[in-house]
Design an enzyme around this catalytic site. Structure first.
Site, PDB file in Angstrom:
ATOM      1  N   CYS A  86       0.841  -1.205   0.000  1.00  0.00           N
ATOM      2  CA  CYS A  86       0.000   0.000   0.000  1.00  0.00           C
ATOM      3  C   CYS A  86       0.878   1.258   0.000  1.00  0.00           C
ATOM      4  CB  CYS A  86      -0.964  -0.043   1.190  1.00  0.00           C
ATOM      5  SG  CYS A  86      -2.343   1.061   0.963  1.00  0.00           S
ATOM      6  N   HIS A 179      -3.630  -5.134   1.160  1.00  0.00           N
ATOM      7  CA  HIS A 179      -3.010  -5.539   2.431  1.00  0.00           C
ATOM      8  C   HIS A 179      -3.064  -7.048   2.584  1.00  0.00           C
ATOM      9  CE1 HIS A 179      -2.368  -1.577   4.341  1.00  0.00           C
ATOM     10  NE2 HIS A 179      -3.347  -1.215   3.530  1.00  0.00           N
ATOM     11  N   GLU A 181      -1.576  -8.763   4.775  1.00  0.00           N
ATOM     12  CA  GLU A 181      -1.368  -9.124   6.186  1.00  0.00           C
ATOM     13  C   GLU A 181      -2.670  -9.282   6.962  1.00  0.00           C
ATOM     14  OE1 GLU A 181      -0.832  -6.265   4.799  1.00  0.00           O
ATOM     15  OE2 GLU A 181      -0.951  -4.553   6.187  1.00  0.00           O
ATOM     16  N   SER A 234       6.974 -11.925  38.218  1.00  0.00           N
ATOM     17  CA  SER A 234       5.701 -11.480  38.806  1.00  0.00           C
ATOM     18  C   SER A 234       4.705 -12.624  38.968  1.00  0.00           C
ATOM     19  CB  SER A 234       5.078 -10.449  37.869  1.00  0.00           C
ATOM     20  OG  SER A 234       4.701 -11.147  36.689  1.00  0.00           O
ATOM     21  N   VAL A 237       2.761 -14.948  32.926  1.00  0.00           N
ATOM     22  CA  VAL A 237       3.364 -15.954  32.055  1.00  0.00           C
ATOM     23  C   VAL A 237       4.686 -15.458  31.464  1.00  0.00           C
ATOM     24  CG1 VAL A 237       2.103 -15.250  29.970  1.00  0.00           C
ATOM     25  CG2 VAL A 237       2.906 -17.574  30.185  1.00  0.00           C
ATOM     26  N   SER A 239       7.196 -13.427  32.614  1.00  0.00           N
ATOM     27  CA  SER A 239       8.384 -13.551  33.474  1.00  0.00           C
ATOM     28  C   SER A 239       8.525 -14.969  34.012  1.00  0.00           C
ATOM     29  CB  SER A 239       8.339 -12.545  34.621  1.00  0.00           C
ATOM     30  OG  SER A 239       7.096 -12.591  35.275  1.00  0.00           O
ATOM     31  N   THR A 240       7.435 -15.727  34.086  1.00  0.00           N
ATOM     32  CA  THR A 240       7.557 -17.123  34.525  1.00  0.00           C
ATOM     33  C   THR A 240       8.303 -17.935  33.470  1.00  0.00           C
ATOM     34  OG1 THR A 240       5.506 -16.946  35.776  1.00  0.00           O
ATOM     35  CG2 THR A 240       6.235 -19.163  35.202  1.00  0.00           C
ATOM     36  N   ASP A 475     -33.350   0.460  51.752  1.00  0.00           N
ATOM     37  CA  ASP A 475     -34.204   1.665  51.830  1.00  0.00           C
ATOM     38  C   ASP A 475     -33.439   2.930  52.202  1.00  0.00           C
ATOM     39  OD1 ASP A 475     -36.938  -0.268  53.228  1.00  0.00           O
ATOM     40  OD2 ASP A 475     -36.242   0.085  51.167  1.00  0.00           O
TER      41      ASP A 475
HETATM   42  N1  LIG Z   1       5.439  -7.601  40.865  1.00  0.00           N
HETATM   43  C1  LIG Z   1       6.504  -7.808  40.093  1.00  0.00           C
HETATM   44  N2  LIG Z   1       7.665  -8.260  40.646  1.00  0.00           N
HETATM   45  C2  LIG Z   1       8.758  -8.460  39.879  1.00  0.00           C
HETATM   46  N3  LIG Z   1       8.804  -8.209  38.545  1.00  0.00           N
HETATM   47  C3  LIG Z   1       7.683  -7.741  37.949  1.00  0.00           C
HETATM   48  C4  LIG Z   1       6.480  -7.533  38.682  1.00  0.00           C
HETATM   49  N4  LIG Z   1       5.532  -7.098  37.798  1.00  0.00           N
HETATM   50  C5  LIG Z   1       6.115  -7.046  36.579  1.00  0.00           C
HETATM   51  N5  LIG Z   1       7.409  -7.408  36.679  1.00  0.00           N
HETATM   52  C6  LIG Z   1       8.388  -7.404  35.598  1.00  0.00           C
HETATM   53  O1  LIG Z   1       7.908  -6.569  34.530  1.00  0.00           O
HETATM   54  C7  LIG Z   1       7.757  -7.360  33.340  1.00  0.00           C
HETATM   55  C8  LIG Z   1       6.564  -6.881  32.567  1.00  0.00           C
HETATM   56  O2  LIG Z   1       5.411  -7.097  33.343  1.00  0.00           O
HETATM   57  P1  LIG Z   1       4.182  -7.866  32.609  1.00  0.00           P
HETATM   58  O3  LIG Z   1       3.031  -7.824  33.535  1.00  0.00           O
HETATM   59  O4  LIG Z   1       4.017  -7.345  31.240  1.00  0.00           O
HETATM   60  O5  LIG Z   1       4.761  -9.347  32.433  1.00  0.00           O
HETATM   61  P2  LIG Z   1       4.431 -10.603  33.316  1.00  0.00           P
HETATM   62  O6  LIG Z   1       3.790 -10.168  34.572  1.00  0.00           O
HETATM   63  O7  LIG Z   1       5.645 -11.401  33.398  1.00  0.00           O
HETATM   64  O8  LIG Z   1       3.387 -11.421  32.467  1.00  0.00           O
HETATM   65  P3  LIG Z   1       1.904 -10.984  32.139  1.00  0.00           P
HETATM   66  O9  LIG Z   1       2.008  -9.959  31.039  1.00  0.00           O
HETATM   67  O10 LIG Z   1       1.264 -12.250  31.728  1.00  0.00           O
HETATM   68  O11 LIG Z   1       1.355 -10.373  33.397  1.00  0.00           O
HETATM   69  C9  LIG Z   1       7.565  -8.786  33.856  1.00  0.00           C
HETATM   70  O12 LIG Z   1       7.912  -9.704  32.854  1.00  0.00           O
HETATM   71  C10 LIG Z   1       8.542  -8.807  35.002  1.00  0.00           C
HETATM   72  O13 LIG Z   1       9.854  -8.990  34.520  1.00  0.00           O
HETATM   73  N1  LIG Z   2      -3.110   1.819   3.897  1.00  0.00           N
HETATM   74  C1  LIG Z   2      -2.206   2.670   3.356  1.00  0.00           C
HETATM   75  O1  LIG Z   2      -0.993   2.447   3.422  1.00  0.00           O
HETATM   76  C2  LIG Z   2      -2.764   3.931   2.731  1.00  0.00           C
HETATM   77  C3  LIG Z   2      -1.688   4.725   1.991  1.00  0.00           C
HETATM   78  C4  LIG Z   2      -2.163   6.138   1.720  1.00  0.00           C
HETATM   79  N2  LIG Z   2      -2.433   6.836   2.971  1.00  0.00           N
HETATM   80  C5  LIG Z   2      -3.456   6.091   0.859  1.00  0.00           C
HETATM   81  O2  LIG Z   2      -4.507   6.465   1.340  1.00  0.00           O
HETATM   82  O3  LIG Z   2      -3.436   5.618  -0.251  1.00  0.00           O
HETATM   83 MG   LIG Z   3       2.223  -9.100  34.546  1.00  0.00          MG
END
Ligand SMILES: Nc1ncnc2c1ncn2[C@@H]1O[C@H](COP(=O)(O)OP(=O)(O)OP(=O)(O)O)[C@@H](O)[C@H]1O
Ligand SMILES: NC(=O)CC[C@H](N)C(=O)O
Ligand SMILES: [Mg+2]
Ligand SMILES: O=c1[nH]c(=O)c2[nH+]cn([C@@H]3O[C@H](COP(=O)(O)O)[C@@H](O)[C@H]3O)c2[nH]1
Length: 538
Positions: A86, A179, A181, A234, A237, A239-240, A475
């Site tokens: 595009c 597009h 994508e 935290s 998922v 950081s785990t 009430d």
């Molecule tokens: N309470 C906490 N203690 C320690 N580290 C934390 C805490 N909260 C967030 N973080 C850090 O900040 C990062 C970003 O936080 P985020 O919440 O996006 O990730 P997450 O908690 O690991 O996973 P999810 O996004 O699933 O909650 C985490 O991956 C972790 O490294």
């Molecule tokens: N989706 C786009 O990339 C649009 C390109 C440009 N803004 C147009 O209107 O043609």
């Molecule tokens: Mg988190």
């Protein structure tokens, strides 16, 4: 130290600000090819790797506008295949002396692409090889080519776009007005596959199985035989999974730290401590820094300021903990124990969406919000960051978690943002407000689990609104606060739809919250998708 680009063929996507740019990255990865999104303003000399191919994304700009973003012309001399999508097609044409004008028939929606035969033969260009004579495509443009650049020929047309798809006569340069994508171009993913696999020649090595081995080897190379790492974990998922990878790589040289920042969910610290220590064998320490965080948040209402304060305070706590671990090791060495390595690194579970949303990937446009673990970091950090998941999307992290045998309840946990309830309490954050929201949120999630809906919903949480409403209870008139419930379904959290609950579930949740949470007399449900809203309210 081998970087990801040395280990996997890489497609570079230059982002001109389209809302679909990240989807180009996802489509490439779905073909098991690593793809990376960089701002369109990136200078080719600053790209530290040689991509196998380059894709120029769409954009809300018009190439002929004076303030429109333009690609570094050096990209055309790099000797790698280029696909313009595009605006990317229009930019290529504009740079290579074609003509782009506002078009009489703007195309926003489905269109029919007729694929052009090559000369008198029945074959078509490699980009469409084997994809038939025509296909439905998704258009979203108000400009189009009125003349192709010299040296290009037409490989596809629509009823109103005579240059809907172009290819260079001798160089591997392609441009398409539609597009590929988006899923609304049903065979778009195959077109992207033709470009990255057949034309760029990428190998399909980007799998989470491959990633694990390479990343563990990379972590060992970074940390060396003695380096130690403190991990910000935290229980989410991200950081785990990062903690499990780190544990696999360097064992007990990894010290996982969970910070109780005073804005966690009800009983979160206790639950996470049990899950990670018992289920994962990760040596996790919980640091109660709630007083420090809440004192620094006192009186603050601005969401970005809340994120900065929380992000900075996290780092203060991690650095203090790292110093404590070092001091303990020095004392043990003084008492004759074997020398231990220095604590030089801080592990974070930062993901690609955190980065995309925190840094202006859209070249000239604004950032959406600075995630605490990206935009909220201290400038003068002593610890060096190690973020194994920084290039991954959420579903890739969950796939990694399953491969690392992390229990499903941990892998499937809804995301919980680092700034926690601080960005779910609109207005000032106090211990009283935290308690109200913790209770409301725990009832909400409990009812979602009881109804068997937890895994169908990508993320659900309660929000405490800075408004009071009149109610009547027993009430007597009440004038109390309001809870908003949020639940979304999404693939990558870059776009999301609100979840359609069965009414009786919402009725039960509302009744429990207004009856069991002191200070709340009203519950609402958020029916806003992303965009135009975002998943979090702040
Ligand atoms: N309470 C906490 N203690 C320690 N580290 C934390 C805490 N909260 C967030 N973080 C850090 O900040 C990062 C970003 O936080 P985020 O919440 O996006 O990730 P997450 O908690 O690991 O996973 P999810 O996004 O699933 O909650 C985490 O991956 C972790 O490294
Ligand atoms: N989706 C786009 O990339 C649009 C390109 C440009 N803004 C147009 O209107 O043609
Ligand atoms: Mg988190
Ligand atoms: O760790 C985090 N620190 C943050 O500052 C932050 N802000 C939003 N989020 C999470 O990101 C996803 C997308 O949310 P938004 O649509 O509100 O940006 C959702 O999963 C949000 O919960 C954050 N996570």
């Amino acid at each position: 130290m081998a970087a990801i680009h040395d280990q996997f063929d890489t497609i570079l996507i230059l982002d001109f600000g389209s809302q679909y740019s990240h989807l180009i990255t996802r489509r490439c990865r779905e073909h098991n090819v690593y793809a990376e999104l960089l701002p369109c303003t990136t200078q080719i000399k600053d790209v530290k790797f040689k991509p196998k191919g380059i894709i120029l994304s769409g954009s809300p700009y018009s190439v002929y506008d004076k303030d429109s973003p333009h690609v570094d012309p050096a990209v055309f001399d790099l000797g790698v295949p280029i696909l313009g999508i595009c605006y990317g097609l229009q930019e290529m044409a504009w740079q290579l002396k074609g003509t782009v004008d506002k078009c009489d028939h703007r195309e926003y929606g489905f269109a029919h692409l007729k694929i052009t035969k090559i000369g008198s033969s029945s074959s078509v260009d490699a980009l469409f090889d084997g994809l038939g004579d025509e296909m439905q495509v998704w258009m979203s443009h108000g400009d189009q080519l009125s003349a192709p650049p010299p040296g290009f020929h037409v490989i596809g047309v629509t009823a109103t776009a005579p240059y809907a798809a172009l290819a260079h006569d001798s160089k591997p340069f392609y441009g398409i007005q539609f597009h590929p994508e988006v899923t609304h171009s049903p065979r778009g993913k195959e077109v992207i596959g033709k470009f990255i696999l057949d034309i760029c020649g990428c190998q399909q090595h980007w799998t989470m199985e491959e990633f694990i081995g390479k990343e563990i080897a990379r972590i060992r190379e970074i940390c060396g035989p003695t380096g130690r790492v403190v991990g910000a974990v935290s229980g989410g998922v991200d950081s785990t999974v990062a903690a499990k990878l780190m544990h696999e790589a360097i064992g007990d040289r990894f010290h996982a730290i969970m910070v109780d920042n005073g804005v966690l969910r009800l009983n979160e610290a206790k639950q996470v401590y049990e899950m990670l220590n018992k289920d994962l064998g990760v040596n996790l320490t919980v640091v109660d820094a709630s007083d420090l965080f809440l004192s620094r948040l006192d009186g603050v209402e601005d969401p970005e300021q809340k994120r900065k304060i929380i992000g900075n305070t996290f780092i203060n706590v991690f650095e203090a903990k790292a110093a404590e671990i070092e001091a303990q090791a020095e004392a043990e060495e003084a008492a004759g124990a074997a020398a231990k390595g220095r604590v030089e690194w801080l592990l974070q579970g930062t993901l690609y969406p955190d980065v995309i949303e925190s840094i202006s990937f859209k070249g000239p446009s604004a950032t959406i919000k600075t995630h605490h673990n990206v935009g909220g970091l201290l400038k003068d950090m002593k610890l060096k960051l190690i973020e194994p998941l920084r290039e991954l999307f959420k579903d890739e992290v969950r796939a990694l978690g399953r491969l690392l045998s992390i229990p499903a309840p941990l892998v499937q946990r809804h995301p919980f943002p680092g700034p926690g309830l601080a960005i779910r309490i609109l207005g000032q954050v106090t211990r009283e407000q935290v308690k109200i929201l913790q209770l409301a949120d725990s009832i909400y999630i409990e009812e979602i689990r009881k109804a068997g809906l937890y895994d169908q919903i990508s993320q659900a949480f309660a929000v405490l609104l800075p408004v009071r409403a009149v109610g009547v209870m027993g009430d007597a008139r009440t004038y109390e606060q309001v809870i908003a419930l949020r639940a979304v379904q999404t693939e990558d959290f870059m776009t999301a739809d609100w979840y359609v609950f069965p009414p009786e579930i919402l009725r039960r949740i509302s009744s429990r919250i207004t009856n069991e949470v002191p200070g709340i007399n009203r519950v609402t449900y958020d029916i806003s998708s992303k965009p135009p809203a975002t998943v979090e309210w702040l």
